[in-house]
Design a protein around this motif. Structure first.
Motif, PDB file in Angstrom:
ATOM      1  N   ALA A  10      79.238  83.432  60.163  1.00  0.00           N
ATOM      2  CA  ALA A  10      80.109  83.273  58.996  1.00  0.00           C
ATOM      3  C   ALA A  10      80.895  81.966  59.078  1.00  0.00           C
ATOM      4  N   VAL A  11      81.375  81.634  60.274  1.00  0.00           N
ATOM      5  CA  VAL A  11      82.106  80.374  60.449  1.00  0.00           C
ATOM      6  C   VAL A  11      81.189  79.181  60.181  1.00  0.00           C
ATOM      7  N   PHE A  12      79.967  79.240  60.691  1.00  0.00           N
ATOM      8  CA  PHE A  12      79.016  78.160  60.431  1.00  0.00           C
ATOM      9  C   PHE A  12      78.684  78.065  58.936  1.00  0.00           C
ATOM     10  N   ALA A  13      78.570  79.194  58.253  1.00  0.00           N
ATOM     11  CA  ALA A  13      78.264  79.179  56.826  1.00  0.00           C
ATOM     12  C   ALA A  13      79.404  78.546  56.028  1.00  0.00           C
ATOM     13  N   ILE A  14      80.635  78.878  56.371  1.00  0.00           N
ATOM     14  CA  ILE A  14      81.785  78.284  55.684  1.00  0.00           C
ATOM     15  C   ILE A  14      81.848  76.778  55.949  1.00  0.00           C
ATOM     16  N   ALA A  15      81.634  76.395  57.199  1.00  0.00           N
ATOM     17  CA  ALA A  15      81.653  74.967  57.540  1.00  0.00           C
ATOM     18  C   ALA A  15      80.535  74.217  56.829  1.00  0.00           C
ATOM     19  N   ALA A  16      79.357  74.822  56.726  1.00  0.00           N
ATOM     20  CA  ALA A  16      78.247  74.177  56.021  1.00  0.00           C
ATOM     21  C   ALA A  16      78.564  74.027  54.532  1.00  0.00           C
ATOM     22  N   ALA A  17      79.182  75.032  53.940  1.00  0.00           N
ATOM     23  CA  ALA A  17      79.545  74.942  52.523  1.00  0.00           C
ATOM     24  C   ALA A  17      80.561  73.823  52.292  1.00  0.00           C
ATOM     25  N   LEU A  18      81.557  73.719  53.168  1.00  0.00           N
ATOM     26  CA  LEU A  18      82.541  72.642  53.034  1.00  0.00           C
ATOM     27  C   LEU A  18      81.908  71.269  53.247  1.00  0.00           C
ATOM     28  N   THR A  19      80.945  71.194  54.140  1.00  0.00           N
ATOM     29  CA  THR A  19      80.255  69.932  54.385  1.00  0.00           C
ATOM     30  C   THR A  19      79.420  69.525  53.170  1.00  0.00           C
ATOM     31  N   ILE A  20      78.784  70.483  52.545  1.00  0.00           N
ATOM     32  CA  ILE A  20      78.001  70.186  51.346  1.00  0.00           C
ATOM     33  C   ILE A  20      78.913  69.713  50.220  1.00  0.00           C
ATOM     34  N   VAL A  21      80.103  70.309  50.119  1.00  0.00           N
ATOM     35  CA  VAL A  21      81.072  69.849  49.130  1.00  0.00           C
ATOM     36  C   VAL A  21      81.430  68.391  49.390  1.00  0.00           C
ATOM     37  N   VAL A  34      78.302  60.681  56.957  1.00  0.00           N
ATOM     38  CA  VAL A  34      78.948  61.463  58.011  1.00  0.00           C
ATOM     39  C   VAL A  34      78.797  62.949  57.735  1.00  0.00           C
ATOM     40  N   ALA A  35      78.932  63.361  56.480  1.00  0.00           N
ATOM     41  CA  ALA A  35      78.769  64.769  56.128  1.00  0.00           C
ATOM     42  C   ALA A  35      77.343  65.242  56.405  1.00  0.00           C
ATOM     43  N   SER A  36      76.363  64.402  56.132  1.00  0.00           N
ATOM     44  CA  SER A  36      74.984  64.811  56.427  1.00  0.00           C
ATOM     45  C   SER A  36      74.741  64.913  57.925  1.00  0.00           C
ATOM     46  N   ASP A  37      75.346  64.035  58.706  1.00  0.00           N
ATOM     47  CA  ASP A  37      75.237  64.135  60.164  1.00  0.00           C
ATOM     48  C   ASP A  37      75.887  65.416  60.678  1.00  0.00           C
ATOM     49  N   VAL A  38      77.034  65.761  60.119  1.00  0.00           N
ATOM     50  CA  VAL A  38      77.713  66.993  60.516  1.00  0.00           C
ATOM     51  C   VAL A  38      76.861  68.204  60.152  1.00  0.00           C
ATOM     52  N   LEU A  39      76.259  68.185  58.975  1.00  0.00           N
ATOM     53  CA  LEU A  39      75.416  69.302  58.550  1.00  0.00           C
ATOM     54  C   LEU A  39      74.193  69.441  59.456  1.00  0.00           C
ATOM     55  N   LEU A  40      73.573  68.333  59.813  1.00  0.00           N
ATOM     56  CA  LEU A  40      72.437  68.386  60.729  1.00  0.00           C
ATOM     57  C   LEU A  40      72.859  68.899  62.105  1.00  0.00           C
ATOM     58  N   SER A  41      74.026  68.502  62.562  1.00  0.00           N
ATOM     59  CA  SER A  41      74.528  68.992  63.848  1.00  0.00           C
ATOM     60  C   SER A  41      74.776  70.489  63.813  1.00  0.00           C
ATOM     61  N   MET A  42      75.296  70.962  62.697  1.00  0.00           N
ATOM     62  CA  MET A  42      75.519  72.410  62.574  1.00  0.00           C
ATOM     63  C   MET A  42      74.200  73.174  62.563  1.00  0.00           C
ATOM     64  N   VAL A  43      73.205  72.627  61.884  1.00  0.00           N
ATOM     65  CA  VAL A  43      71.891  73.271  61.869  1.00  0.00           C
ATOM     66  C   VAL A  43      71.319  73.317  63.291  1.00  0.00           C
ATOM     67  N   ALA A  49      71.656  78.287  69.138  1.00  0.00           N
ATOM     68  CA  ALA A  49      72.253  79.599  69.415  1.00  0.00           C
ATOM     69  C   ALA A  49      71.242  80.713  69.170  1.00  0.00           C
ATOM     70  N   GLU A  50      70.455  80.580  68.117  1.00  0.00           N
ATOM     71  CA  GLU A  50      69.432  81.592  67.836  1.00  0.00           C
ATOM     72  C   GLU A  50      68.398  81.637  68.954  1.00  0.00           C
ATOM     73  N   ALA A  51      68.021  80.487  69.475  1.00  0.00           N
ATOM     74  CA  ALA A  51      67.048  80.453  70.572  1.00  0.00           C
ATOM     75  C   ALA A  51      67.617  81.090  71.835  1.00  0.00           C
ATOM     76  N   VAL A  52      68.894  80.867  72.097  1.00  0.00           N
ATOM     77  CA  VAL A  52      69.513  81.468  73.279  1.00  0.00           C
ATOM     78  C   VAL A  52      69.647  82.974  73.123  1.00  0.00           C
ATOM     79  N   ILE A  53      70.070  83.415  71.939  1.00  0.00           N
ATOM     80  CA  ILE A  53      70.258  84.849  71.711  1.00  0.00           C
ATOM     81  C   ILE A  53      68.941  85.599  71.823  1.00  0.00           C
ATOM     82  N   ASN A  54      67.879  85.043  71.241  1.00  0.00           N
ATOM     83  CA  ASN A  54      66.575  85.709  71.258  1.00  0.00           C
ATOM     84  C   ASN A  54      65.713  85.306  72.448  1.00  0.00           C
TER      85      ASN A  54
END
Length: 88
Positions: A10-21, A34-43, A49-54
């Motif tokens: 949820a935190v990543f989703a909110i941050a991604a939405a703000l970055t897209i704005v 800079v916003a696109s770099d931040v979005l790519l870093s979040m992805v 994290a998904e790879a570590v969890i699974n």
């Protein structure tokens, strides 16, 4: 699913939405870059994290491609801005 994982997503989703704005509203091309770099870093963080969890490495090639796109995109924007400043 673990409540902690849901909260982190949820935190990543909110941050991604703000970055897209910021990418849409950003007053200059550098703000958008800079916003696109931040979005790519979040992805990258979410995929890692998904790879570590699974406990798998299937997303590693995708992560490498996204990182390369981010680096080359930043270089392209920097060269574009440098040429634009040089023309002034």
């Amino acid at each position: 699913m673990n409540p902690l994982v849901i909260a982190i997503l949820a935190v990543f989703a909110i941050a991604a939405a703000l970055t897209i704005v910021r990418m849409v509203v950003g007053p200059s091309i550098l703000d958008r870059a800079v916003a696109s770099d931040v979005l790519l870093s979040m992805v990258l963080c979410v995929l890692g994290a998904e790879a570590v969890i699974n406990q798998h490495t299937r997303t590693l090639p995708i992560m490498l491609i996204i990182a390369a796109i981010g680096v080359f995109g930043s270089i392209a924007v920097a060269r574009f801005v440098a040429r634009k400043e040089q023309d002034r």
